[in-house]
Design a protein around this motif. Structure first.
Motif, PDB file in Angstrom:
ATOM      1  N   PRO B 418       0.936  -1.389   0.018  1.00  0.00           N
ATOM      2  CA  PRO B 418      -0.052   0.217   0.055  1.00  0.00           C
ATOM      3  C   PRO B 418       0.945   1.337   0.048  1.00  0.00           C
ATOM      4  O   PRO B 418       2.068   1.290   0.461  1.00  0.00           O
ATOM      5  N   PRO B 419       0.200   2.283  -0.604  1.00  0.00           N
ATOM      6  CA  PRO B 419       1.383   3.608  -0.721  1.00  0.00           C
ATOM      7  C   PRO B 419       1.199   3.897   0.968  1.00  0.00           C
ATOM      8  O   PRO B 419       0.336   3.676   1.817  1.00  0.00           O
ATOM      9  N   SER B 420       2.261   4.906   1.077  1.00  0.00           N
ATOM     10  CA  SER B 420       2.500   5.203   2.540  1.00  0.00           C
ATOM     11  C   SER B 420       1.131   5.782   3.384  1.00  0.00           C
ATOM     12  O   SER B 420       1.076   5.815   4.557  1.00  0.00           O
ATOM     13  N   ASN B 421       0.536   6.649   2.284  1.00  0.00           N
ATOM     14  CA  ASN B 421      -0.549   7.396   3.018  1.00  0.00           C
ATOM     15  C   ASN B 421      -1.895   6.723   2.970  1.00  0.00           C
ATOM     16  O   ASN B 421      -2.851   7.041   3.355  1.00  0.00           O
ATOM     17  N   LYS B 422      -1.729   5.552   2.543  1.00  0.00           N
ATOM     18  CA  LYS B 422      -3.025   4.511   2.472  1.00  0.00           C
ATOM     19  C   LYS B 422      -2.787   3.044   2.944  1.00  0.00           C
ATOM     20  O   LYS B 422      -2.824   2.366   2.358  1.00  0.00           O
ATOM     21  N   PRO B 423      -2.352   3.167   4.291  1.00  0.00           N
ATOM     22  CA  PRO B 423      -1.832   1.690   4.558  1.00  0.00           C
ATOM     23  C   PRO B 423      -2.958   0.696   4.920  1.00  0.00           C
ATOM     24  O   PRO B 423      -2.422  -0.528   4.735  1.00  0.00           O
ATOM     25  N   TRP B 424      -4.150   1.252   4.622  1.00  0.00           N
ATOM     26  CA  TRP B 424      -5.213   0.331   4.592  1.00  0.00           C
ATOM     27  C   TRP B 424      -5.652  -0.381   3.396  1.00  0.00           C
ATOM     28  O   TRP B 424      -6.467  -1.191   2.998  1.00  0.00           O
ATOM     29  N   ALA B 425      -4.709   0.187   2.395  1.00  0.00           N
ATOM     30  CA  ALA B 425      -5.194  -0.270   0.957  1.00  0.00           C
ATOM     31  C   ALA B 425      -4.441  -1.716   0.576  1.00  0.00           C
ATOM     32  O   ALA B 425      -3.645  -1.671  -0.195  1.00  0.00           O
ATOM     33  N   TYR B 426      -4.737  -2.594   1.269  1.00  0.00           N
ATOM     34  CA  TYR B 426      -4.113  -3.832   1.199  1.00  0.00           C
ATOM     35  C   TYR B 426      -4.879  -4.925   1.291  1.00  0.00           C
ATOM     36  O   TYR B 426      -5.406  -5.223   2.495  1.00  0.00           O
ATOM     37  N   TYR B 427      -4.973  -5.860   0.223  1.00  0.00           N
ATOM     38  CA  TYR B 427      -6.098  -6.858   0.336  1.00  0.00           C
ATOM     39  C   TYR B 427      -7.460  -6.422   0.738  1.00  0.00           C
ATOM     40  O   TYR B 427      -8.257  -7.108   1.586  1.00  0.00           O
ATOM     41  N   ASN B 428      -7.899  -5.091   0.396  1.00  0.00           N
ATOM     42  CA  ASN B 428      -8.865  -4.423   1.128  1.00  0.00           C
ATOM     43  C   ASN B 428     -10.154  -4.476  -0.039  1.00  0.00           C
ATOM     44  O   ASN B 428      -9.789  -3.706  -1.035  1.00  0.00           O
ATOM     45  N   PHE B 429     -10.990  -5.507  -0.265  1.00  0.00           N
ATOM     46  CA  PHE B 429     -11.877  -5.610  -1.268  1.00  0.00           C
ATOM     47  C   PHE B 429     -13.367  -4.728  -1.001  1.00  0.00           C
ATOM     48  O   PHE B 429     -14.160  -5.186  -1.405  1.00  0.00           O
ATOM     49  N   GLY B 430     -13.090  -3.961   0.235  1.00  0.00           N
ATOM     50  CA  GLY B 430     -14.341  -3.399   0.473  1.00  0.00           C
ATOM     51  C   GLY B 430     -15.261  -4.267   1.040  1.00  0.00           C
ATOM     52  O   GLY B 430     -15.086  -5.642   1.358  1.00  0.00           O
ATOM     53  N   PHE B 431     -16.666  -4.164   0.903  1.00  0.00           N
ATOM     54  CA  PHE B 431     -17.558  -4.961   1.672  1.00  0.00           C
ATOM     55  C   PHE B 431     -18.068  -6.027   0.645  1.00  0.00           C
ATOM     56  O   PHE B 431     -18.374  -5.497  -0.549  1.00  0.00           O
ATOM     57  N   THR B 432     -18.200  -7.219   0.818  1.00  0.00           N
ATOM     58  CA  THR B 432     -18.317  -8.196  -0.389  1.00  0.00           C
ATOM     59  C   THR B 432     -19.560  -8.745  -0.120  1.00  0.00           C
ATOM     60  O   THR B 432     -19.969  -9.738  -0.818  1.00  0.00           O
ATOM     61  N   ASN B 433     -20.436  -8.344   1.011  1.00  0.00           N
ATOM     62  CA  ASN B 433     -21.802  -9.004   1.284  1.00  0.00           C
ATOM     63  C   ASN B 433     -22.794  -8.632   0.401  1.00  0.00           C
ATOM     64  O   ASN B 433     -23.760  -9.180   0.249  1.00  0.00           O
ATOM     65  N   GLU B 434     -22.779  -7.397  -0.277  1.00  0.00           N
ATOM     66  CA  GLU B 434     -23.720  -6.908  -1.072  1.00  0.00           C
ATOM     67  C   GLU B 434     -23.778  -7.974  -2.372  1.00  0.00           C
ATOM     68  O   GLU B 434     -22.783  -7.879  -3.195  1.00  0.00           O
ATOM     69  N   PRO B 435     -25.108  -8.405  -2.792  1.00  0.00           N
ATOM     70  CA  PRO B 435     -25.022  -9.404  -3.760  1.00  0.00           C
ATOM     71  C   PRO B 435     -25.176  -8.659  -5.213  1.00  0.00           C
ATOM     72  O   PRO B 435     -24.840  -9.513  -6.267  1.00  0.00           O
ATOM     73  N   SER B 436     -25.529  -7.520  -5.506  1.00  0.00           N
ATOM     74  CA  SER B 436     -25.698  -6.977  -6.813  1.00  0.00           C
ATOM     75  C   SER B 436     -24.355  -6.735  -7.209  1.00  0.00           C
ATOM     76  O   SER B 436     -24.146  -6.717  -8.819  1.00  0.00           O
ATOM     77  N   LEU B 437     -23.357  -6.310  -6.494  1.00  0.00           N
ATOM     78  CA  LEU B 437     -22.381  -5.903  -7.007  1.00  0.00           C
ATOM     79  C   LEU B 437     -21.059  -6.624  -6.574  1.00  0.00           C
ATOM     80  O   LEU B 437     -19.890  -6.633  -7.197  1.00  0.00           O
TER      81      LEU B 437
END
Lengths: 491, 583
Positions: B418-437
């Motif tokens: 991840p870029p140093s200013n976005k350390p959370w951006a690592y294997y972060n696929f967002g929420f995947t429980n929504e079925p339509s997207l």
């Protein structure tokens, strides 16, 4: 607008039933364009606390209510009967008093009723005659007294108090594993006159057995975007990776179509869903993009009554999509439809004051919005909306919530509802009676023994929907109850 | 916080250490394990065989891990299944909590906490070497369900709960049950936390939530079971395992447990008011507060704790011992684990063999989870390819989460640093429980304690139900979710990045096979489907991708066409029903 005589021109279904249902006993109203009707089930999953939804405010009941709901403790879940000063910011007092409702009939003699303080629009709908309460509904095999329950002298539905099983029992009259629900079975009666439409039963809120019939399948739509059906994008392209052959293979491998045949049962099941998704989705999205559907407006903003902050109300979003589909009914060529919308989170074992209040706020907001849109579409008297839930809850408080129960009060909304009334029999509230003796209407924890069965509740709706004979097949215990029609629908 | 070391003692028999730095110690080994060459639980003897080819190895890895890749296939082929299982058990386990804490500290430092979700799950799916442990923990998370929310205050607790399941994956079921019961995330979810004794003055009674669900869902289920998992027949009727009275009795046991008290705090204040959503308390096991514990008589499941018992610990031990020793637990838990790992419809004999190992691992130990896992994976029904009618009935619909995991693992898809200013951006696929997207499923985020689907789910109007087969995963298979999955996969496959995970893979081995479509599809068949794709599926895909023309000149266009063949082949496999049903 309802002409009973028009619907007496019955058409016998002659199809021999290969299924459990005896179709030969079913009859249906002859279909005309004017015959459109829809039932909308609002499923409140988790078990709505009916004790804090529709309240008896007569003195005896109220005292028993206060005694059971921890009125002496700091996080009491007892609502306020009259306006009081706000105690330590506590939610019951901050919400103000419960909202009085006065039935037009005297069926519930010497009783006074009220709604949860956030159900302001529901109260208005009640007062306007658009909404009724059906008291103490629950799954039953036959009428049963407390003594008979305690003696185990009469059968009761299996797996009472268990979420998944009672959801299934409400929807399909048996515990988890049931294969058809009464919504689907009602729709089956009109399946042929609906041109075998995949849009006979539509869920905007997940996969529930309620909408599965012997013939009718539950079709799932998505309320989160502008379109209701989600296309598989790769099947809509003219080619994939530059190749039409890849696209064709993709379509066949996912649907078991063309020259590609499936044998594995689970594969066939998956492929069937894909096929329905592709074929029905195009029709649905086209229909709800029509000018007929365009008149449906967005819901007004929803404000969480506890926090005062804007919150999303997915129930209203589901209603919006249902309204758009109903508005496009002529394009979809459906005359009878059963819908399900879902609001979860009612299993308020704790944090009840904040969570249940917000959930009822959402229900109130969404019901009023849906009524507004149905009126705009002009189908207010053709669509009947009703609530259902796993079960009611205990009257007793466990500190900041309550536990699993049985009977519960429910709402019926629509222009065809004989509103402003409380149907069924509202029970004595209390773990005990005022004199300390056993409450004949309640078992442990003040749980209400249902006095109206789901069979009666559903059959009354089914009769209005147009099924006049054969209700006993769809509602398996209806024959055990003297009253087949609870009377809350206009003829 | 980086080098936090917590030593928690909360039962007479159990010592848990959650060490910083990824954990240097090996995972706990179940009772009765004799050493590295153990075969405890292997009832078929097949555990002592080696996979005879890559397809067999991959098929096993699809049952035992989040998906096969070439490295692990080669590793497994060099040893017996039992040796591989033992090797996995001894691997140090990747701590979700440590990952979370590092991530959080870094995110906090740059004041960008990003989108909190279960990165801790995905990064261990993709990179964790302790695959068997993590896969079993994920299966356990679908039995001992806590539907996490993803706010700051509970994130550390979520990760800690996942670690607790991973730790116990190879422990004893009795310890697992106690750790689940006393974990504050479960305490919060099913209301044991701060549950109080009855109070006649206010009408308060103990909360029944955990008492009910620990029986219905975590241990014994609703009906008395035979050892083979079938419902016992009492003159044509089932017999329920408990009544409302048992729930009332048991609800009194689960009173008087609260958050771990800050040293020096008043205990009544701790119990009643200490904020259990603070991360400080999110991971520490709940502690007993006897002042709030019911002293009424507690009757449940034929046991009686006489009135006057004021010790929450002793009462809990009695209750959990009773549940643990109930004859239903073996078949109830064994069958569900088989369903999660191998097949939706195990034969009763299969359940019986595994449940027998649960009841006694061969050395007199009940609840030896290592032995149970070994029994499941080495069973003849797991190892032998189905024949006869089973060809069209056995297996299970792959979970959407597992499908995506398969892709990450098979092709070594990496989330860029991840870029140093976005350390959370690592294997972060967002929420995947929504079925339509997205996937319509998110690990550790089931909508209720009844999980994403029920173990006994039969899809209405389905071919499988008509054959009396259950199909849990079909409960989340609908017109919306099948499209959401295909679109999500297509997007990821074709380089749609999101801010949370800049994914990349070279597909180098596959790219090198692009001019040999048959070899390419054969490889994908092994990696993604354990060699179980039908010949007609393979042929269809080979023909289809061969139609993607590779030009004779212009290296850029040649490479693009070769990548198109690779991606087309992967997409065709992963959306084919043949792959979607794991056999």
């Amino acid at each position: 607008m309802q002409n009973a005589k028009d619907r007496r021109n019955f058409l016998k279904l002659s199809a021999a039933s290969a299924f459990g249902l005896n179709l030969s006993q079913l009859s249906l109203a002859s279909a005309t364009t004017a015959d459109y009707k829809a039932l909308v089930c609002v499923f409140l999953s988790g078990g709505n606390d009916a004790h804090n939804t529709v309240l008896a405010t007569d003195d005896d009941s109220w005292d028993r209510y206060l005694a059971a709901r921890g009125s002496g403790s700091t996080d009491s879940i007892a609502l306020k009967r009259t306006s009081t000063s706000v105690v330590n910011g506590s939610i019951p007092s901050a919400l103000g008093p419960v909202l009085r409702i006065t039935p037009i009939s005297t069926t519930q003699a010497n009783r006074n009723f009220a709604l949860h303080p956030v159900l302001k629009k529901t109260q208005s709908l009640f007062n306007a005659g658009k909404l009724a309460v059906v008291a103490n509904v629950g799954p039953l095999i036959q009428p049963i007294s407390k003594q008979q329950y305690l003696d185990k002298s009469l059968p009761i539905p299996s797996k009472l108090f268990s979420h998944n099983d009672q959801q299934s029992t409400w929807m399909a009259f048996s515990a988890e594993g049931a294969q058809t629900g009464w919504g689907g079975n009602l729709a089956d009666v009109f399946y042929a006159s609906n041109n075998n439409s995949p849009f006979s039963c539509i869920s905007a809120g997940g996969n529930w057995v309620f909408l599965s019939g012997q013939q009718t399948a539950s079709y799932r739509v998505s309320p989160t975007g502008a379109i209701g059906a989600i296309p598989i994008n790769s099947m809509a392209y003219s080619n994939l990776y530059g190749s039409t052959a890849v696209k064709t293979a993709h379509s066949e491998l996912m649907q078991g179509s063309g020259s590609y045949l499936l044998n594995h049962l689970l594969e066939k099941d998956y492929a069937k869903v894909v096929k329905n998704s592709v074929e029905a989705g195009q029709i649905l999205n086209s229909a709800i993009a029509s000018s007929q559907s365009a008149i449906v407006q967005d819901a007004p903003p929803y404000i969480n009554p506890v926090t005062g902050a804007a919150d999303t109300n997915l129930l209203a979003a589901q209603f919006k999509l249902i309204a758009r589909i109903i508005a496009a009914r002529d394009i979809l060529t459906v005359k009878k439809q059963v819908f399900l919308v879902h609001l979860g989170g009612f299993d308020n074992h704790d944090f009840q004051n904040t969570e249940h209040t917000n959930l009822l706020g959402k229900l109130d907001h969404a019901l009023d919005y849906f009524n507004t849109e149905l009126t705009r579409i002009g189908v207010q008297d053709k669509v009947t909306t009703f609530t259902a839930s796993d079960f009611g809850r205990t009257l007793t408080s466990n500190g900041d919530g309550c536990d699993h129960g049985w009977g519960a009060h429910h709402f019926i909304m629509g222009g065809a509802v004989k509103g402003k009334d409380v149907y069924g029999t509202y029970p004595i509230i209390g773990v005990t009676k005022v004199d300390g003796s056993s409450n004949p209407d309640a078992i442990g924890g003040g749980v209400m023994i249902p006095t109206t069965s789901v069979d009666q509740y559903g059959a009354t709706l089914g009769k209005w929907f147009g099924v006049s004979t054969g209700l006993n097949n769809i509602f398996p215990h209806l024959a055990n109850f003297a009253t087949k029609d609870l009377g809350f629908m206009k003829p | 916080m980086k080098n936090i070391i917590l030593i928690l003692v909360f039962s007479s028999s159990l010592l848990l250490t959650a060490c910083g730095g990824g954990g240097g110690s090996s995972g706990s080994v179940g009772g009765g394990e004799g050493g590295p060459e153990t075969t405890v639980g292997d009832t078929s003897g097949l555990g002592n065989t080696k996979p005879s080819n890559s397809a067999e190895a991959a098929r096993f890895l699809h049952q035992a891990t989040f998906g096969a890749n070439e490295t692990e296939i080669d590793n497994l082929k060099s040893k017996t299944y039992n040796q591989w299982i033992t090797e996995q058990i001894q691997k140090p386990y990747a701590s979700a909590k440590n990952y979370y804490l590092q991530y959080w500290e870094a995110a906090d430092a740059v004041n960008d906490r990003g989108n909190l979700n279960n990165q801790f799950f995905w990064q261990r799916v993709a990179k964790g070497e302790d695959q068997l442990r993590q896969r079993v923990a994920y299966a356990l998370s679908q039995i001992f369900v806590v539907g996490f929310d993803f706010t700051r205050f509970v994130m550390e607790g979520n990760a800690s709960y996942a670690d607790m399941l991973a730790k116990n994956a190879f422990g004893n079921f009795r310890d697992l049950l106690e750790d689940v019961t006393l974990h504050p995330r479960m305490g919060l979810y099913l209301a044991t936390l701060r549950n109080q004794k009855e109070d006649p003055n206010t009408g308060r009674v103990p909360d029944q939530n955990y008492a009910r669900e620990v029986m219905q869902l975590f241990t014994i289920g609703l009906n008395e079971l035979n050892l083979d998992g079938t419902v016992k027949d009492f003159n044509g009727n089932p017999k329920e395992t408990y009544t409302s009275d048992d729930i009332v009795g048991l609800s009194r046991v689960f009173t008087g447990w609260g958050v771990a008290c800050k040293p020096g705090s008043r205990k009544d204040y701790c119990f009643l008011y200490e904020a259990n959503r603070e991360d400080r308390y999110a991971s520490l096991p709940m502690q007993p507060y006897s002042d709030y514990h019911s002293t009424s008589e507690k009757k449940f499941l034929g046991q009686t704790i006489a009135a006057g018992s004021s010790d929450p610990v002793a009462d809990l031990d009695k209750a959990l011992d009773t549940l643990f020793n109930h004859p239903n637990v073996g078949p109830f838990i064994s069958k569900q684990l088989i369903q999660r790992l191998v097949t939706s419809n195990p034969k009763p004999e299969y359940v019986k063999r595994v449940a027998s190992v649960f009841n006694n691992n061969g050395n007199g130990v009940r609840g030896d989870m290592t032995a149970v896992i070994r029994a499941i994976l080495t069973d003849t029904e797991a190892r032998n390819i189905p024949t006869g009618d089973d060809v069209n009935q056995q297996g299970k619909v792959r979970e959407p989460v597992i499908r995506f995991a398969n892709w990450l693992r098979a092709f070594n898809v990496q989330s860029a640093a991840p870029p140093s200013n976005k350390p959370w951006a690592y294997y972060n696929f967002g929420f995947t429980n929504e079925p339509s997207l997205t996937l319509g499923q998110q690990a550790y985020s089931a909508p209720s304690v009844f999980n994403f689907y029920r173990p006994g789910y039969k899809a209405p109007r389905s071919f499988s139900a008509a054959a009396n087969l259950v199909a849990p995963e079909l409960q989340i298979t609908d017109e919306v979710s099948v499209a959401g999955y295909a679109n999500f996969l297509y997007g990821k496959l074709n380089g749609a990045t999101n801010a949370g995970a800049n994914l990349a893979t070279s597909y180098a081995p596959e790219f090198n096979l692009a001019t040999n479509p048959q070899a390419l599809v054969d490889r994908l068949n092994i990696l993604l489907a354990g060699g179980q794709l039908r010949q007609s599926t393979v042929d269809t895909i080979v023909t289809a991708i061969t139609s993607i023309n590779i030009p004779a000149t212009n290296q850029t266009n040649i490479d693009a066409a070769k990548y198109n063949r690779v991606k087309a082949a992967i997409y065709l496999v992963m959306t084919s029903t043949d792959y979607l049903v794991q056999k």
